[in-house]
Design a protein around this motif. Structure first.
Motif, PDB file in Angstrom:
ATOM      1  N   TYR A 191      71.210  18.808  -7.309  1.00 15.74           N
ATOM      2  CA  TYR A 191      71.401  20.160  -7.225  1.00 15.74           C
ATOM      3  C   TYR A 191      72.236  20.419  -5.921  1.00 15.74           C
ATOM      4  O   TYR A 191      71.668  21.081  -4.848  1.00 15.74           O
ATOM      5  CB  TYR A 191      69.937  20.724  -6.864  1.00 15.74           C
ATOM      6  CG  TYR A 191      69.138  20.576  -8.132  1.00 15.74           C
ATOM      7  CD1 TYR A 191      67.758  20.228  -7.987  1.00 15.74           C
ATOM      8  CD2 TYR A 191      69.605  20.957  -9.406  1.00 15.74           C
ATOM      9  CE1 TYR A 191      67.001  20.155  -9.109  1.00 15.74           C
ATOM     10  CE2 TYR A 191      68.553  20.673 -10.641  1.00 15.74           C
ATOM     11  CZ  TYR A 191      67.576  20.284 -10.421  1.00 15.74           C
ATOM     12  OH  TYR A 191      66.720  20.168 -11.646  1.00 15.74           O
ATOM     13  N   SER A 192      73.527  20.369  -6.020  1.00 12.13           N
ATOM     14  CA  SER A 192      74.368  20.587  -5.018  1.00 12.13           C
ATOM     15  C   SER A 192      75.517  21.005  -5.462  1.00 12.13           C
ATOM     16  O   SER A 192      76.163  20.647  -6.800  1.00 12.13           O
ATOM     17  CB  SER A 192      74.720  19.358  -3.866  1.00 12.13           C
ATOM     18  OG  SER A 192      75.452  18.110  -4.801  1.00 12.13           O
ATOM     19  N   ARG A 193      76.167  22.018  -4.696  1.00 12.15           N
ATOM     20  CA  ARG A 193      77.603  22.535  -5.172  1.00 12.15           C
ATOM     21  C   ARG A 193      77.640  23.204  -6.524  1.00 12.15           C
ATOM     22  O   ARG A 193      78.662  23.220  -7.367  1.00 12.15           O
ATOM     23  CB  ARG A 193      78.657  21.519  -5.092  1.00 12.15           C
ATOM     24  CG  ARG A 193      78.927  21.093  -3.487  1.00 12.15           C
ATOM     25  CD  ARG A 193      79.938  19.915  -3.652  1.00 12.15           C
ATOM     26  NE  ARG A 193      79.309  18.799  -3.867  1.00 12.15           N
ATOM     27  CZ  ARG A 193      79.574  18.017  -4.905  1.00 12.15           C
ATOM     28  NH1 ARG A 193      80.436  18.445  -5.684  1.00 12.15           N
ATOM     29  NH2 ARG A 193      78.913  17.005  -5.184  1.00 12.15           N
ATOM     30  N   ALA A 194      76.546  23.808  -7.057  1.00 13.67           N
ATOM     31  CA  ALA A 194      76.615  24.339  -8.194  1.00 13.67           C
ATOM     32  C   ALA A 194      76.018  25.682  -8.269  1.00 13.67           C
ATOM     33  O   ALA A 194      75.887  26.331  -7.162  1.00 13.67           O
ATOM     34  CB  ALA A 194      75.400  23.749  -9.031  1.00 13.67           C
ATOM     35  N   VAL A 195      76.126  26.555  -9.212  1.00 16.26           N
ATOM     36  CA  VAL A 195      76.061  27.870  -9.178  1.00 16.26           C
ATOM     37  C   VAL A 195      74.534  27.923  -9.986  1.00 16.26           C
ATOM     38  O   VAL A 195      74.328  27.611 -11.021  1.00 16.26           O
ATOM     39  CB  VAL A 195      77.114  28.725  -9.877  1.00 16.26           C
ATOM     40  CG1 VAL A 195      76.400  30.087 -10.105  1.00 16.26           C
ATOM     41  CG2 VAL A 195      78.231  28.784  -9.373  1.00 16.26           C
ATOM     42  N   ILE A 196      73.475  28.622  -9.532  1.00 17.28           N
ATOM     43  CA  ILE A 196      72.265  28.537  -9.916  1.00 17.28           C
ATOM     44  C   ILE A 196      71.850  30.016 -10.334  1.00 17.28           C
ATOM     45  O   ILE A 196      72.274  30.784  -9.656  1.00 17.28           O
ATOM     46  CB  ILE A 196      71.344  27.742  -9.067  1.00 17.28           C
ATOM     47  CG1 ILE A 196      70.830  28.818  -7.828  1.00 17.28           C
ATOM     48  CG2 ILE A 196      71.657  26.478  -8.658  1.00 17.28           C
ATOM     49  CD1 ILE A 196      69.903  28.015  -7.014  1.00 17.28           C
ATOM     50  N   PRO A 197      71.013  30.027 -11.462  1.00 17.08           N
ATOM     51  CA  PRO A 197      70.634  31.392 -11.833  1.00 17.08           C
ATOM     52  C   PRO A 197      69.614  31.989 -10.618  1.00 17.08           C
ATOM     53  O   PRO A 197      68.613  31.189 -10.337  1.00 17.08           O
ATOM     54  CB  PRO A 197      69.889  31.191 -12.947  1.00 17.08           C
ATOM     55  CG  PRO A 197      70.289  29.561 -13.437  1.00 17.08           C
ATOM     56  CD  PRO A 197      70.444  28.829 -12.283  1.00 17.08           C
ATOM     57  N   PRO A 198      69.636  33.235 -10.484  1.00 23.44           N
ATOM     58  CA  PRO A 198      68.773  33.780  -9.519  1.00 23.44           C
ATOM     59  C   PRO A 198      67.177  33.906  -9.878  1.00 23.44           C
ATOM     60  O   PRO A 198      66.239  34.079  -9.282  1.00 23.44           O
ATOM     61  CB  PRO A 198      69.275  35.261  -9.282  1.00 23.44           C
ATOM     62  CG  PRO A 198      69.935  35.243 -10.535  1.00 23.44           C
ATOM     63  CD  PRO A 198      70.490  34.085 -11.174  1.00 23.44           C
ATOM     64  N   ASN A 199      66.895  33.706 -11.055  1.00 22.65           N
ATOM     65  CA  ASN A 199      65.754  33.659 -11.768  1.00 22.65           C
ATOM     66  C   ASN A 199      65.253  32.243 -12.073  1.00 22.65           C
ATOM     67  O   ASN A 199      64.270  32.378 -12.845  1.00 22.65           O
ATOM     68  CB  ASN A 199      65.469  34.689 -13.079  1.00 22.65           C
ATOM     69  CG  ASN A 199      66.432  34.285 -14.045  1.00 22.65           C
ATOM     70  OD1 ASN A 199      67.590  33.702 -13.554  1.00 22.65           O
ATOM     71  ND2 ASN A 199      66.377  35.006 -15.159  1.00 22.65           N
ATOM     72  N   ILE A 200      65.656  31.204 -11.793  1.00 22.48           N
ATOM     73  CA  ILE A 200      65.314  29.769 -12.052  1.00 22.48           C
ATOM     74  C   ILE A 200      64.314  29.359 -11.472  1.00 22.48           C
ATOM     75  O   ILE A 200      63.917  29.996 -10.393  1.00 22.48           O
ATOM     76  CB  ILE A 200      66.655  28.774 -12.069  1.00 22.48           C
ATOM     77  CG1 ILE A 200      66.290  27.686 -12.744  1.00 22.48           C
ATOM     78  CG2 ILE A 200      66.950  28.783 -10.632  1.00 22.48           C
ATOM     79  CD1 ILE A 200      66.448  27.805 -14.163  1.00 22.48           C
ATOM     80  N   ALA A 201      63.467  28.500 -11.926  1.00 25.00           N
ATOM     81  CA  ALA A 201      62.448  27.782 -11.447  1.00 25.00           C
ATOM     82  C   ALA A 201      62.920  27.187 -10.136  1.00 25.00           C
ATOM     83  O   ALA A 201      63.946  26.573 -10.114  1.00 25.00           O
ATOM     84  CB  ALA A 201      61.630  26.947 -12.438  1.00 25.00           C
ATOM     85  N   PRO A 202      61.913  26.784  -9.194  1.00 23.16           N
ATOM     86  CA  PRO A 202      62.314  25.955  -7.899  1.00 23.16           C
ATOM     87  C   PRO A 202      63.189  24.748  -8.441  1.00 23.16           C
ATOM     88  O   PRO A 202      62.449  23.977  -9.291  1.00 23.16           O
ATOM     89  CB  PRO A 202      60.959  25.757  -7.360  1.00 23.16           C
ATOM     90  CG  PRO A 202      59.946  26.860  -7.731  1.00 23.16           C
ATOM     91  CD  PRO A 202      60.639  26.973  -9.001  1.00 23.16           C
ATOM     92  N   LEU A 203      64.050  24.446  -7.665  1.00 17.27           N
ATOM     93  CA  LEU A 203      64.782  23.206  -8.077  1.00 17.27           C
ATOM     94  C   LEU A 203      64.406  22.065  -7.101  1.00 17.27           C
ATOM     95  O   LEU A 203      64.907  21.521  -6.225  1.00 17.27           O
ATOM     96  CB  LEU A 203      66.356  23.282  -7.603  1.00 17.27           C
ATOM     97  CG  LEU A 203      66.943  24.634  -8.286  1.00 17.27           C
ATOM     98  CD1 LEU A 203      68.442  24.603  -7.861  1.00 17.27           C
ATOM     99  CD2 LEU A 203      67.074  24.373  -9.837  1.00 17.27           C
TER     100      LEU A 203
END
Lengths: 541, 671
Positions: A53-65
């Motif tokens: 989980y690095s250098r990615a774009v993540i959803p603001p409503n996603i479960a904890p990574l």
């Protein structure tokens, strides 16, 4: 006796109180103590974490990574921070980092479109510390930075979970996962109708109030479950790969005479060939099935329908049918390549236009499969592989994007398309768009061999697709020993609310909407729809 | 301070000694008999049945559960009724891996069934029927002796029976005169109702449909023993409602599963022929107590003077006898009966003999030696215990599955080309073709791995995994195959799953460590060997055509000795001696110093039959072989080439030769 009973009571009460105190003491003793990390040694590289989980774009409503720190150490610490809001600190004696959900959601929500930073600290084990790094000092790795997208991802993801092979239809289920957290619930499993096959779950406009699921059951026959605003009905024929017209009034689907065969020496053992296939469409209002000459040519194989966002075109894959024997895999099976074609459609008058080729296999040198168009109608996501019709079994299957609205080159040229950077050396396929067109979910076999996992990737307005993230799980090591294959992910905005019991009851019911097919496949025998009661291989005891 | 039986004692006696003392005081002979019974039960299960063969399955048991350590595996069982008893059964079943631990588990199950059944009869005041408590263990003997697996449904029954005992134990206090607050009347009924409801809810979550056993017994108990028909009716209604409310509404199970899961009439059992084996015995187990209780209850109501209902009284029985015949000397039968009832030792002896005789008869007549042989051979073959394979195969040599294992054992002991026709042979057995293809897969994946047919083995193993579950036997081989194919991603997943099993963690962790230190496994001799023999040609037709597959293996690696010997075996079995002789040139590649006996015989048959020469290089058939073929021919000719007539003499001398097989088409007749 009564006096004895009374004298026992204080003892029992004391024992209970003592137990509670001991438990509290144990919990307190084993809680993860927050430690103030003052001085630390800097390690000039990012930490090895899994999943990546690095250098990615993540959803603001996603479960904890949640992830695993793959560095040797005795204690681990993660600090998560962004532009606003308090820093989240997680301390752990194990390399598994479990991020608190509420704090995570708050941090992401208040930092949309901002960067999200992970600082990983590892305290080395006593025996392994180098002379230059004293035991009591933490090691800090380079900061991992992700970006929080502005746009939410759809709240639910529906997918099929099956074992790596599903020849005997023993264990099969469609599940839905709440992407805000980790809850996964069963939509329907084949246990509800005495074991059979269920797949081809399709949703109209990413909504679950109108959906279709294909069923094949030796006991209850082949059918399609139609869920329409809380009502469940059974259509008396199996729908293959299905696509809803944006109006919800029509569902195009394929009928495939599927044959699975096996390679004696290849990484991926299985392969699939359609001995024959055609497209048909179901009219919801009149409860009829129809087809049309462009969709069902005797000398072509048609499959994988998808509608344009405005519903004016049906896109699908088409390949030449060059054999008549439907029992033997032809010698030239690896020469079979599908074109991407489309045909115009007027939903109000149920009229079809002329077939046109969008992208030909001759030009690409590959088989073009699984077209899916973004909700805004601009992007067409598809995959290409060396041959055939089943990209998940082709290691070389990659995702491509086509800009439908870009100005065409001179008329003789084809639409522009490009290979996405998110591909791996393993199969990528079964892609789907979110309702806002900003996210895609797809199945990939990268790093997990025969087991497909689901990845999420952000797509910006220019069509750039960012680094994907593996669907997060509460236990970051979940996938390490997970023997399930996750396939056909579909992003939906709400959960499927019909109970599995109700769905199962409808499957088992004898009431169904009878449909007749007006045309046959390219075999000499005329008559009814091909039977799909037989699995590829039905187990015999 | 009150003193009494529970008063403090200055000499503290251990609990186990108190229990034993108590039991012996009540019925010392009965206790000894029970101990001996279960000791013999244990020994029989351990040494004769050998639960490790149930664990191996033999390809017949398709519902033997898997078990993985960790929360993720456990969590799944919480999501449906009956999950917890399945989880417990899955855990306990893993101890079948060792016969002695498996026997312990089965004996414990049997003993608990016996204990609770005995308690039930005591609680309903029919101690004369306490002997019925031995029926469930005897029925269990029958099930296990047949190598049927019904552990889960029997465990569910046991849990339900424990709840019945609990209900009877706790609700009986309502009749205690020393507990006025719990006296009969509305309060007592309310307490019993609450107790029933609480037990129902807990039990249903634990055992799903097996809950009906508890409900049925509770209803019968209330109706016929406590004579509270309103309570019985209420219980009956609750019994119908609990599965629906809990199962369907709360757990979301299908209505069919909500009412039948864990019961022996569940479709999950009845849909498969192999799972239906001995299910009638399980029905008997489920019906035994309810039917007996029902009958006793009716007897209680309508037959007050029945001797079954009277408490046993040693002295009274003989006094009664004297009363019936006042003044007359007792006849022989009466005398025997009188002695029988008057002498507890004699009675115990006779009853024990009867019990052990019945149990012994059940164990003897139900024992499925054929299935045991099949399971044992597969078990030994999986562990490469070749002498045991060959020894056990003699008990049931005719099954194709056995022959397949025998051939593999013969190859690995260097005897395939010498002794294969000492056993029954058939072309279908060599690489196994069977009507039930998944069962065939179960028996041939190791042969395929050894040969180098990795993809075939992998495909068969994953299909087996779908049918038999994620059995460690399967996971281990899938991990191995994927390491051979350098699919390390898949291999790691299988290894990680295997590391969560109970008894295969070591093997998995060993390879996980090796993959870390030697990512290509270049130092692993076994993996390297398999890579060297692995089929390299990719073609769909090779998947099913045995001869093509074997030939191609040899083309890929001329030193694949197993492929060679299997190919030659194939040619011999199918009498394709022209092709057989064409492959003799491979002897040099494979380092044969002499021509194996059976190959000599095949060569001689070809030469004598076709009159064509065969190039053998420096090797020649031995004079003995030449003498044998001539003797064989002469003997056959003496019987005017009449096969049935010549059979006896030829079988005696040449029954293990290729000459015999070539003429008659079968083998393994020489004693």
């Amino acid at each position: 006796m009564k006096q004895e009973h009374k004298s026992k009571m204080p003892r029992v009460a004391c024992a209970l109180v003592a137990c509670v105190l001991i438990i509290c003491a144990l919990v307190y003793a084993f809680r993860e103590n927050k430690v103030a990390i003052g001085q630390y040694n800097s390690v000039a590289r990012p930490p090895e974490i899994y999943p990546d989980y690095s250098r990615a774009v993540i959803p603001p409503n996603i479960a904890p990574l949640n992830f695993l720190i793959q560095e040797s150490g005795a204690h681990f610490c993660l600090k998560i921070y962004s532009k606003q809001g308090p820093t989240i600190e997680v301390f752990s004696r194990s390399p598994k980092i479990m991020i608190p959900e509420n704090a995570w959601h708050k941090l992401l929500d208040m930092n949309r479109a901002e960067q999200l930073h992970f600082d990983v600290f590892v305290k080395p084990k006593a025996s392994s510390s180098a002379p230059k790094m004293p035991n009591d000092k933490w090691n800090k790795f380079d900061t991992i930075t992700n970006k929080i997208a502005e746009e939410d991802i759809d709240s639910y993801l529906v997918y099929r979970k099956i074992p790596p092979v599903y020849a005997a239809w023993r264990q099969m289920g469609i599940y839905q996962r709440n992407l805000h957290g980790f809850d996964e619930s069963l939509v329907l499993s084949n246990k509800y109708f005495g074991e059979g096959c269920l797949n081809c779950h399709t949703f109209c406009n990413n909504r679950t109030d109108k959906m279709l699921v294909g069923i094949r059951s030796p006991q209850y026959g082949s059918s399609a479950l139609l869920i329409d605003n809380g009502t469940v009905s059974k259509i008396g024929t199996k729908f293959g790969y299905t696509a809803w017209h944006p109006t919800g009034r029509v569902a195009a689907y394929s009928i495939n005479k599927v044959n699975q065969f096996f390679h004696s020496s290849r990484t991926e053992i299985r392969d699939v060939l359609d001995f024959d296939s055609l497209l048909a469409y179901y009219l919801v209002d009149s409860k009829t099935v129809k087809t049309s000459p462009p969709l069902a040519k005797k000398d072509r194989l048609e499959t994988y329908p998808t509608w344009s966002a405005d519903g004016r075109y049906l896109y699908f894959c088409s390949a030449p049918l060059s054999w008549s024997d439907h029992r033997t895999v032809p010698q030239n099976y690896d020469q079979l390549k599908y074109d991407l074609v489309r045909v115009s459609y007027d939903v109000d008058h149920d009229q079809w236009g002329e077939l046109e080729t969008v992208l030909s296999a001759e030009d690409t040198g590959k088989s073009i499969l699984l077209p899916r168009i973004s909700p805004d109608g601009r992007w067409l996501l598809f995959c290409m592989c060396d041959y055939g019709c089943f990209p998940v079994y082709q290691a070389g299957s990659d995702l491509y994007m086509m800009d439908l609205k870009a100005a065409r080159q001179p008329p003789e040229a084809s639409y522009k398309y490009r290979r996405l950077d998110i591909n791996s050396d393993q199969s990528e396929s079964w892609h789907t768009w979110s309702s806002n067109g900003r996210w895609i979910a797809y199945s990939s076999k990268r790093k997990s061999g025969v087991f497909t996992r689901i990845y999420l990737a952000y797509v910006d307005e220019q069509g750039k697709v960012y680094k994907p993230i593996l669907l997060p799980q509460k236990d970051p090591t979940y996938y390490d020993s997970c023997l399930w294959t996750f396939s056909v992910p579909e992003l939906v905005t709400e959960p499927v609310r019909i109970t599995k019991e109700k769905l199962g009851r409808v499957v088992r019911s004898s009431r169904k909407i009878s449909v007749d097919m007006p045309v046959t496949m390219a075999t000499p025998t005329a008559g009814a729809l091909p039977s799909h009661d037989e699995p590829w291989r039905q187990e015999r005891q | 301070m009150m003193q009494g039986s529970l008063g403090k004692s200055s000499n503290r006696t251990p609990i186990w000694a108190l229990v034993a003392k108590c039991a012996c005081r009540r019925d010392p002979l009965g206790t000894i008999r029970t101990f001996i019974f279960f000791a013999l039960f244990y020994l029989y299960i351990w040494l004769v049945v050998e639960p490790r063969f149930l664990y191996a399955g033999g390809g017949v048991i398709t519902n033997f559960p898997v078990f993985f350590k960790g929360w993720e595996f456990f969590r799944h069982f919480l999501s449906y009724p009956g999950g917890l008893v399945e989880y417990l059964s899955a855990f306990l079943s893993q101890f079948f891996y060792y016969s002695w631990t498996g026997a312990l588990v089965v004996t414990l199950q049997a003993w608990l069934l016996c204990l609770c059944t005995g308690y039930f009869f005591k609680a309903i005041n029919t101690p004369r029927l306490r002997w019925v408590r031995f029926v469930p263990p005897i029925l269990l003997l029958a099930v296990y002796a047949q190598y049927a697996y019904h552990f889960v449904t029997i465990a569910a029954l046991l849990v339900a029976l424990i709840c019945v005992s609990l209900y009877i134990k706790l609700s009986s206090k309502t009749e205690s005169p020393t507990s006025p607050s719990l006296a009969k009347g509305p309060a007592g009924k309310l307490f019993d109702l609450a107790l029933f409801l609480v037990l129902s809810v807990i039990l249903y979550a634990l055992v799903a449909g097996a809950y009906f056993f508890f409900a049925a017994l509770s209803v019968i108990y209330e109706l016929l023993f406590k004579r509270r028909w309103q309570m019985a009716l209420l219980y009956l209604l609750l019994a119908g409602a609990v599965p629906y409310v809990q199962g369907v509404l709360f757990f979301g199970a299908s209505i069919i599963d909500a009412y039948t899961d864990s019961l022996p009439l569940s479709w999950k059992i009845l849909s498969w022929a192999t799972r239906r084996e001995m299910v009638e015995i399980v029905y008997a187990l489920y019906l035994l107590l309810p039917l007996t209780a029902f009958g006793l209850g009716l007897l209680r109501i309508f037959g007050q003077k029945s001797p079954l209902l009277k408490k046993h009284n040693k002295g009274r029985a003989s006094r009664d006898l004297k009363k019936r015949l006042p003044g007359k000397p007792p006849n022989l039968v009466a005398a025997i009966l009188s002695t029988y009832t008057a002498s507890p030792i004699l009675r115990c002896l006779i009853e024990s003999v009867a019990l052990f005789a019945i149990a012994g008869a059940v164990a003897f007549f139900f024992h499925n030696d054929e299935q045991k042989t099949l399971s044992a051979i597969h078990h030994y073959a999986c562990r490469r215990m070749w002498p045991q394979v060959l020894h056990t195969a003699r008990r049931n040599p005719n099954s194709n599955f056995v022959v397949n294992a025998v051939n593999r054992a013969l190859y690995h002991t260097g005897r395939l080309a010498y002794d294969m026709f000492s056993y029954p042979q058939h072309p279908d057995a060599l690489l196994l073709t069977a009507e039930d293809r998944v069962l065939a897969y179960w028996h041939k994946f190791d042969t395929q791995i050894d040969l180098g047919l990795m993809n075939m083995a992998e495909k068969n193993l994953v299909e087996c995994m779908e049918v038999y579950g994620e059995h460690p036997t399967i996971l281990k081989r899938l991990a191995l195959i994927n390491m051979v194919k350098a699919n390390y991603g898949s291999a790691k997943v299988y290894l990680a799953a295997l590391s969560k099993t109970l008894f295969h963690t070591g093997w998995a962790k060993n390879y996980q460590a090796r993959l870390q230190s030697d990512p290509n496994l270049s130092n692993d001799a076994y993996i390297q060997h398999l890579r060297s023999v692995c089929l390299k040609n990719d073609h769909g037709s090779l998947f099913y055509a045995k001869q093509n597959a074997l030939s191609t293996l040899l083309q890929n690696n001329s030193k694949n000795r197993m492929a060679f010997e299997y190919l030659m075996a194939w040619f011999m079995l199918t009498k394709q001696l022209d092709k057989f002789t064409e492959n003799i040139k491979r002897f040099d590649d494979l380092g044969y110093s002499e021509i194996p006996r059976l190959y000599e015989e095949a060569i001689l048959i070809y030469v004598y039959g076709t009159k064509k020469p065969v190039y053998l290089g420096d090797r020649q058939p031995t004079p003995e072989a030449r003498r044998q073929i001539e003797d064989f021919s002469q003997t056959f000719n003496r019987y005017r080439r009449n096969k049935p007539a010549a059979f006896s003499e030829l079988a005696d001398v040449y029954g293990d030769s290729y000459f015999f097989y070539h003429l008659y088409g079968f083998s393994g007749v020489k004693q």
